[in-house]
Design a protein around this motif. Sequence first.
Motif, PDB file in Angstrom:
ATOM      1  N   THR A  69       0.950  -1.402  -0.072  1.00  0.00           N
ATOM      2  CA  THR A  69      -0.083  -0.160  -0.420  1.00  0.00           C
ATOM      3  C   THR A  69       1.150   0.906   0.121  1.00  0.00           C
ATOM      4  OG1 THR A  69      -1.764  -1.298   1.648  1.00  0.00           O
ATOM      5  CG2 THR A  69      -1.763   1.694   1.290  1.00  0.00           C
ATOM      6  N   TYR A  70       2.042   1.083   0.689  1.00  0.00           N
ATOM      7  CA  TYR A  70       2.858   2.265   1.233  1.00  0.00           C
ATOM      8  C   TYR A  70       3.747   2.605  -0.345  1.00  0.00           C
ATOM      9  CZ  TYR A  70       5.996   5.354   2.565  1.00  0.00           C
ATOM     10  OH  TYR A  70       7.124   6.296   3.067  1.00  0.00           O
ATOM     11  N   SER A  71       3.836   1.865  -0.574  1.00  0.00           N
ATOM     12  CA  SER A  71       4.889   1.773  -1.795  1.00  0.00           C
ATOM     13  C   SER A  71       4.005   2.440  -2.529  1.00  0.00           C
ATOM     14  CB  SER A  71       5.523   0.767  -2.464  1.00  0.00           C
ATOM     15  OG  SER A  71       5.062  -0.678  -2.898  1.00  0.00           O
ATOM     16  N   SER A  72       2.257   2.015  -3.200  1.00  0.00           N
ATOM     17  CA  SER A  72       2.021   2.641  -4.383  1.00  0.00           C
ATOM     18  C   SER A  72       2.481   2.898  -5.643  1.00  0.00           C
ATOM     19  CB  SER A  72       0.885   4.122  -3.489  1.00  0.00           C
ATOM     20  OG  SER A  72       1.343   4.361  -3.858  1.00  0.00           O
ATOM     21  N   GLY A  73       2.661   1.768  -6.527  1.00  0.00           N
ATOM     22  CA  GLY A  73       3.850   1.885  -7.606  1.00  0.00           C
ATOM     23  C   GLY A  73       5.299   2.327  -7.974  1.00  0.00           C
ATOM     24  N   LYS A  74       5.184   3.659  -7.026  1.00  0.00           N
ATOM     25  CA  LYS A  74       6.377   3.602  -6.810  1.00  0.00           C
ATOM     26  C   LYS A  74       7.795   2.849  -6.771  1.00  0.00           C
ATOM     27  CE  LYS A  74       4.944   6.432  -3.992  1.00  0.00           C
ATOM     28  NZ  LYS A  74       4.544   7.120  -2.111  1.00  0.00           N
ATOM     29  N   ILE A  75       7.848   1.949  -6.171  1.00  0.00           N
ATOM     30  CA  ILE A  75       8.506   0.622  -6.930  1.00  0.00           C
ATOM     31  C   ILE A  75       8.197  -0.220  -6.552  1.00  0.00           C
ATOM     32  CG2 ILE A  75       9.309   0.819  -3.852  1.00  0.00           C
ATOM     33  CD1 ILE A  75      11.717   0.251  -4.732  1.00  0.00           C
ATOM     34  N   ASP A  76       8.419  -1.299  -7.249  1.00  0.00           N
ATOM     35  CA  ASP A  76       7.805  -3.149  -6.954  1.00  0.00           C
ATOM     36  C   ASP A  76       8.190  -3.921  -5.787  1.00  0.00           C
ATOM     37  OD1 ASP A  76       6.828  -2.459  -9.582  1.00  0.00           O
ATOM     38  OD2 ASP A  76       8.081  -3.688 -10.664  1.00  0.00           O
ATOM     39  N   ILE A  77       6.972  -4.261  -5.226  1.00  0.00           N
ATOM     40  CA  ILE A  77       6.936  -5.441  -4.107  1.00  0.00           C
ATOM     41  C   ILE A  77       7.338  -6.582  -4.469  1.00  0.00           C
ATOM     42  CG2 ILE A  77       6.694  -5.805  -1.486  1.00  0.00           C
ATOM     43  CD1 ILE A  77       7.249  -2.955  -1.908  1.00  0.00           C
ATOM     44  N   LYS A  92      -0.983 -14.357  -3.691  1.00  0.00           N
ATOM     45  CA  LYS A  92      -1.127 -13.771  -4.770  1.00  0.00           C
ATOM     46  C   LYS A  92      -2.746 -12.750  -4.491  1.00  0.00           C
ATOM     47  CE  LYS A  92      -3.299 -14.727  -9.895  1.00  0.00           C
ATOM     48  NZ  LYS A  92      -3.188 -15.654 -10.055  1.00  0.00           N
ATOM     49  N   LYS A  93      -3.502 -13.868  -3.891  1.00  0.00           N
ATOM     50  CA  LYS A  93      -5.472 -12.909  -3.954  1.00  0.00           C
ATOM     51  C   LYS A  93      -5.209 -12.106  -2.729  1.00  0.00           C
ATOM     52  CE  LYS A  93      -8.539 -16.224  -3.498  1.00  0.00           C
ATOM     53  NZ  LYS A  93      -9.274 -17.309  -3.234  1.00  0.00           N
ATOM     54  N   GLU A  94      -4.678 -12.013  -1.775  1.00  0.00           N
ATOM     55  CA  GLU A  94      -4.964 -10.630  -0.552  1.00  0.00           C
ATOM     56  C   GLU A  94      -3.470  -9.761  -0.608  1.00  0.00           C
ATOM     57  OE1 GLU A  94      -4.762 -13.087   2.991  1.00  0.00           O
ATOM     58  OE2 GLU A  94      -6.596 -14.499   2.541  1.00  0.00           O
ATOM     59  N   LEU A  95      -2.320  -9.992  -0.580  1.00  0.00           N
ATOM     60  CA  LEU A  95      -1.502  -8.895  -1.317  1.00  0.00           C
ATOM     61  C   LEU A  95      -1.742  -8.452  -2.680  1.00  0.00           C
ATOM     62  CD1 LEU A  95       1.809 -11.170   0.731  1.00  0.00           C
ATOM     63  CD2 LEU A  95      -0.117  -9.088   1.712  1.00  0.00           C
ATOM     64  N   LEU A  96      -1.726  -9.053  -3.741  1.00  0.00           N
ATOM     65  CA  LEU A  96      -1.865  -8.361  -4.941  1.00  0.00           C
ATOM     66  C   LEU A  96      -0.139  -7.747  -5.143  1.00  0.00           C
ATOM     67  CD1 LEU A  96      -4.695  -6.507  -5.521  1.00  0.00           C
ATOM     68  CD2 LEU A  96      -4.878  -9.063  -6.553  1.00  0.00           C
ATOM     69  N   PRO A  97       0.702  -8.723  -5.000  1.00  0.00           N
ATOM     70  CA  PRO A  97       1.810  -7.566  -5.209  1.00  0.00           C
ATOM     71  C   PRO A  97       2.450  -8.077  -6.444  1.00  0.00           C
ATOM     72  CG  PRO A  97       2.715 -10.314  -4.519  1.00  0.00           C
ATOM     73  CD  PRO A  97       1.051 -10.074  -4.409  1.00  0.00           C
ATOM     74  N   ASP A  98       3.299  -6.904  -6.236  1.00  0.00           N
ATOM     75  CA  ASP A  98       4.043  -7.097  -8.060  1.00  0.00           C
ATOM     76  C   ASP A  98       4.486  -8.208  -8.771  1.00  0.00           C
ATOM     77  OD1 ASP A  98       3.329  -4.378  -8.465  1.00  0.00           O
ATOM     78  OD2 ASP A  98       4.525  -4.331  -6.471  1.00  0.00           O
ATOM     79  N   ALA A  99       5.509  -8.493  -7.606  1.00  0.00           N
ATOM     80  CA  ALA A  99       5.977 -10.218  -8.204  1.00  0.00           C
ATOM     81  C   ALA A  99       6.288 -11.140  -6.897  1.00  0.00           C
ATOM     82  CB  ALA A  99       7.104  -9.691  -8.526  1.00  0.00           C
ATOM     83  N   ILE A 100       6.448 -12.150  -7.492  1.00  0.00           N
ATOM     84  CA  ILE A 100       6.254 -13.557  -5.557  1.00  0.00           C
ATOM     85  C   ILE A 100       7.873 -14.120  -6.077  1.00  0.00           C
ATOM     86  CG2 ILE A 100       5.076 -15.522  -5.101  1.00  0.00           C
ATOM     87  CD1 ILE A 100       2.341 -14.382  -6.273  1.00  0.00           C
ATOM     88  N   HIS A 101       8.402 -14.105  -5.122  1.00  0.00           N
ATOM     89  CA  HIS A 101       9.246 -15.108  -5.354  1.00  0.00           C
ATOM     90  C   HIS A 101       9.867 -16.169  -4.732  1.00  0.00           C
ATOM     91  CE1 HIS A 101      14.089 -16.365  -4.326  1.00  0.00           C
ATOM     92  NE2 HIS A 101      14.122 -15.361  -5.390  1.00  0.00           N
ATOM     93  N   PHE A 102       9.946 -17.096  -5.980  1.00  0.00           N
ATOM     94  CA  PHE A 102      10.021 -18.795  -4.401  1.00  0.00           C
ATOM     95  C   PHE A 102      11.598 -19.644  -4.704  1.00  0.00           C
ATOM     96  CE2 PHE A 102       7.264 -20.408  -8.232  1.00  0.00           C
ATOM     97  CZ  PHE A 102       7.955 -20.706  -8.760  1.00  0.00           C
ATOM     98  N   SER A 103      12.164 -20.346  -4.097  1.00  0.00           N
ATOM     99  CA  SER A 103      12.537 -21.409  -4.325  1.00  0.00           C
ATOM    100  C   SER A 103      11.817 -22.598  -5.063  1.00  0.00           C
ATOM    101  CB  SER A 103      13.316 -21.731  -3.411  1.00  0.00           C
ATOM    102  OG  SER A 103      14.112 -23.433  -3.659  1.00  0.00           O
ATOM    103  N   GLY A 104      12.829 -22.919  -6.449  1.00  0.00           N
ATOM    104  CA  GLY A 104      12.270 -24.182  -7.176  1.00  0.00           C
ATOM    105  C   GLY A 104      13.371 -25.377  -7.139  1.00  0.00           C
TER     106      GLY A 104
END
Length: 138
Positions: A69-77, A92-104
């Motif tokens: 919310t704070y970053s509001s498009g000024k920087i990707d979270i 994905k559903k509740e945070l609506l992040p700009d990107a998701i990082h996970f270990s594969g």
Amino acid sequence: LGEIDAHFLSEVMEKSAGMQVTYHRAFDDVLDWKKSIDILIDHNVNRVLSSGLARNVDIGFPILKEMITYSSGKIDIMVGGGVNAGNVSKIKKELLPDAIHFSGTSKHLQDEDSLFSESVLKVDKLKIIRVLESLSLT
């Protein structure tokens, strides 16, 4: 300690001109995350990878929500740290992040009968497929 070195960050950004820059999870050690996000924005950093100042995203969920919310498009979270097939859909559903990082990857014992045996990380195709399938359920 607990603050972003703005002078060093300026040098990094100068040397990386024209490249995308992600500030990694060292961000999770800052004392004042709003001030730190503002520093990253002022230095034109593209994104910050964070677990919400916690060991993992499940614990840091409330702070991640505030950060987005704070970053509001000024920087990707980019949400990361403990992302898996069990929580990625909620993220994905509740945070609506700009990107998701996970270990594969998964740990595998190499040369288990040797005195020089060690654990190594290897790509885990099934782990990646489970996370991706969980994402497509939403």
